[in-house]
Design an enzyme around this catalytic site. Structure first.
Site, PDB file in Angstrom:
ATOM      1  N   LEU A   8       0.727  -1.076   0.006  1.00  0.00           N
ATOM      2  CA  LEU A   8      -0.100  -0.177  -0.088  1.00  0.00           C
ATOM      3  C   LEU A   8       0.828   1.267   0.006  1.00  0.00           C
ATOM      4  CD1 LEU A   8      -2.520  -1.102   2.525  1.00  0.00           C
ATOM      5  CD2 LEU A   8      -2.356  -1.531   0.264  1.00  0.00           C
ATOM      6  N   ASN A 170      -1.627  -4.262  16.571  1.00  0.00           N
ATOM      7  CA  ASN A 170      -1.456  -4.657  15.230  1.00  0.00           C
ATOM      8  C   ASN A 170      -0.608  -3.979  14.407  1.00  0.00           C
ATOM      9  OD1 ASN A 170      -2.824  -5.823  12.855  1.00  0.00           O
ATOM     10  ND2 ASN A 170      -4.145  -3.941  12.619  1.00  0.00           N
ATOM     11  N   LYS A 350      38.317  15.738 -12.250  1.00  0.00           N
ATOM     12  CA  LYS A 350      37.081  15.693 -13.037  1.00  0.00           C
ATOM     13  C   LYS A 350      37.270  14.920 -14.371  1.00  0.00           C
ATOM     14  CE  LYS A 350      34.193  17.624 -16.014  1.00  0.00           C
ATOM     15  NZ  LYS A 350      34.548  18.111 -17.509  1.00  0.00           N
ATOM     16  N   HIS A 362      49.414  18.528  -4.707  1.00  0.00           N
ATOM     17  CA  HIS A 362      48.714  19.726  -3.934  1.00  0.00           C
ATOM     18  C   HIS A 362      48.239  20.484  -4.743  1.00  0.00           C
ATOM     19  CE1 HIS A 362      53.220  19.845  -2.357  1.00  0.00           C
ATOM     20  NE2 HIS A 362      52.971  20.298  -3.740  1.00  0.00           N
ATOM     21  N   TYR A 365      44.432  21.417 -10.516  1.00  0.00           N
ATOM     22  CA  TYR A 365      42.923  21.040 -11.209  1.00  0.00           C
ATOM     23  C   TYR A 365      43.391  20.229 -12.417  1.00  0.00           C
ATOM     24  CZ  TYR A 365      38.739  21.075 -13.476  1.00  0.00           C
ATOM     25  OH  TYR A 365      37.701  20.568 -14.614  1.00  0.00           O
TER      26      TYR A 365
END
Length: 457
Positions: A8, A170, A350, A362, A365
């Site tokens: 349900l 119940n 990335k 360090h 990117y």
């Protein structure tokens, strides 16, 4: 014996104060309704039908990969009415059907198996799941015969003095002989103050027909329903304890299991050590002998054996065995890092491939790049991958040494066995065996400060 299940999942969930259907709210990384579906499936129940209502398309979106069928409850007129809406699913079926609620995610597959086994072996027409609690206030009471069979369910407001002392309650979860259920639904009415059709009345109808009704008793936490954000948090706590306990039994060390957050589908190898504040999400696999230091987040990733992660974020990526990550590294989706690599502090990678034994220590990117093995990136290196319109590719071969403060302007290729001088901006291919220098020549103008009158006396 044919077994099936109805779940349900049509409740509005007003107390959740949410635009989403209640059953798609997550507990430990998985929608509540999917917890129920998955545990039903683990109990070897193949045919599953969801009764859905408001927000039906959202529920379908979250469950479409579960291979379930759907029944529509246009108006929420009670739990009995919800099952009536699923009559087409039960049509021409003979056997046993269990009915669960999509907002009770803590029910286990072991309990579901026990429910079917108890029901079928005892030849009951109906079996319900109950629990005993210290304070049953507000719950329907299970009243039993001297034989142990269920005599009736009495709502709290209708209990007499003796019935109020009963602490067996119940759960709202049941098992029925399909034929008995369909016949009982024909006699179900909404003659009550709410004008709704209650599934509990089916138990009374079944009992009046002379059929046997049984009950199995389970811990209360398994039948906990979630109707508010507070109860969602309570369910999360219970589930998290179960998950962490399972991993500890399997050989994982938690420095503080109460402050470690692991989703239900995460896999962790033995002899891994997890420090406080770690969050491990989605379909993540962590192999053996890893160390995850505090405040690391890993989501939908594969972490090889012996990896060390410190205060870092790893999303939808693969980290090879023996690699160290962090502190404060950010590994973004579609990154693949090789074996024994070093990804240091304040490094962002990335959609890139990093070869074995490569060091990015360090302040670097790297985006949209293929990097070979045994490379070294100096501090401040940037792969300049975006030209203002689209992302461009950079390829770096094996044994490349990238000096500090280097800009690699994509698209560009740096071949094997190359050196790039610190401070260079590389825009052209660097041939194998070369030293690339791309910076302005230093000029020293002696006596310049004195001529300008800037020399301090």
């Amino acid at each position: 014996m044919y077994n099936c299940a109805i779940i349900l999942a049509a409740g509005k969930g007003k107390r959740m104060k949410s635009s989403m259907p209640k059953v798609v709210h997550k507990v430990c990384g998985k929608e509540m309704v999917n917890h129920v579906i998955d545990n039903v499936r683990k109990a070897n129940i193949k045919d599953v039908n969801l009764v859905i209502g408001k927000g039906s398309e959202t529920v379908k979106e979250h469950t479409r990969d579960r291979n379930v069928t759907y029944s529509m409850q246009e108006e929420q007129l009670g739990t009995g009415h919800a099952v009536i809406c699923a009559e087409e699913f039960l049509k021409d079926k003979k056997g046993t059907v269990a009915i669960f609620t999509g907002d009770a995610p803590l029910i286990t597959n072991e309990t579901i198996q026990e429910l079917f086994e108890f029901h079928n072996s005892g030849k009951y027409a109906a079996t319900l799941i109950s629990s005993t609690v210290q304070d049953p206030t507000g719950y329907g009471r299970i009243i039993r015969e001297a034989s142990g069979e269920v005599k009736k369910i009495v709502e709290h407001k209708d209990c007499n003095e003796e019935e109020l002392k009963v602490n067996e309650i119940n759960s709202g979860m049941y098992c029925f002989d399909i034929e008995v259920l369909l016949n009982s639904l024909k006699n179900l009415n909404n003659d009550n103050s709410q004008g709704e059709y209650y599934l509990t009345d089916v138990i009374e109808i079944t009992k009046k027909s002379g059929d046997k009704v049984g009950a199995i008793v389970v811990p209360y936490e398994e039948i906990m329903g979630v109707n508010s954000r507070v109860q969602l948090s309570e369910a999360e706590i219970v589930m998290r304890k179960r998950i962490n306990h399972k991993h500890m039994v399997n050989g994982v060390t938690f420095i503080d299991c109460e402050s470690t957050y692991i989703d239900v589908d995460v896999e962790i190898g033995n002899d891994t050590i997890i420090y406080p504040g770690c969050v491990i999400q989605g379909n993540t696999t962590i192999k053996e002998e890893c160390t995850l230091y505090s405040n690391s987040r890993i989501c939908n990733s594969v972490i090889g054996s012996g990896v060390i992660v410190e205060n870092s974020v790893i999303l939808e990526s693969h980290v090879g065995e023996g690699t160290t990550v962090g502190p404060f590294a950010y590994i973004r989706p579609e990154t693949k890092i090789g074996k024994s690599a070093r990804i240091g502090d304040f490094v962002e990678i990335k959609k890139s491939t990093i070869g074995d034994n490569t060091k990015v220590s360090h302040l670097t990117y790297i985006g949209d790049a293929e990097v070979g093995s045994k490379c070294n990136f100096g501090c401040g290196t940037v792969v300049v991958n975006y030209d203002g319109q689209r992302k461009q590719k950079t390829i770096i071969g094996n044994n490349a040494f990238i000096g500090c403060n280097t800009n690699l302007i994509s698209p560009v290729k740096v071949n094997d066995n190359t050196y790039i001088a610190a401070g260079s901006t590389i825009t052209k291919e660097v041939p194998e065996g070369s030293l690339a220098i791309a910076r302005s020549k230093q000029i020293n103008k002696e006596g310049w400060l004195d001529k300008k009158g800037l020399l301090k006396k």
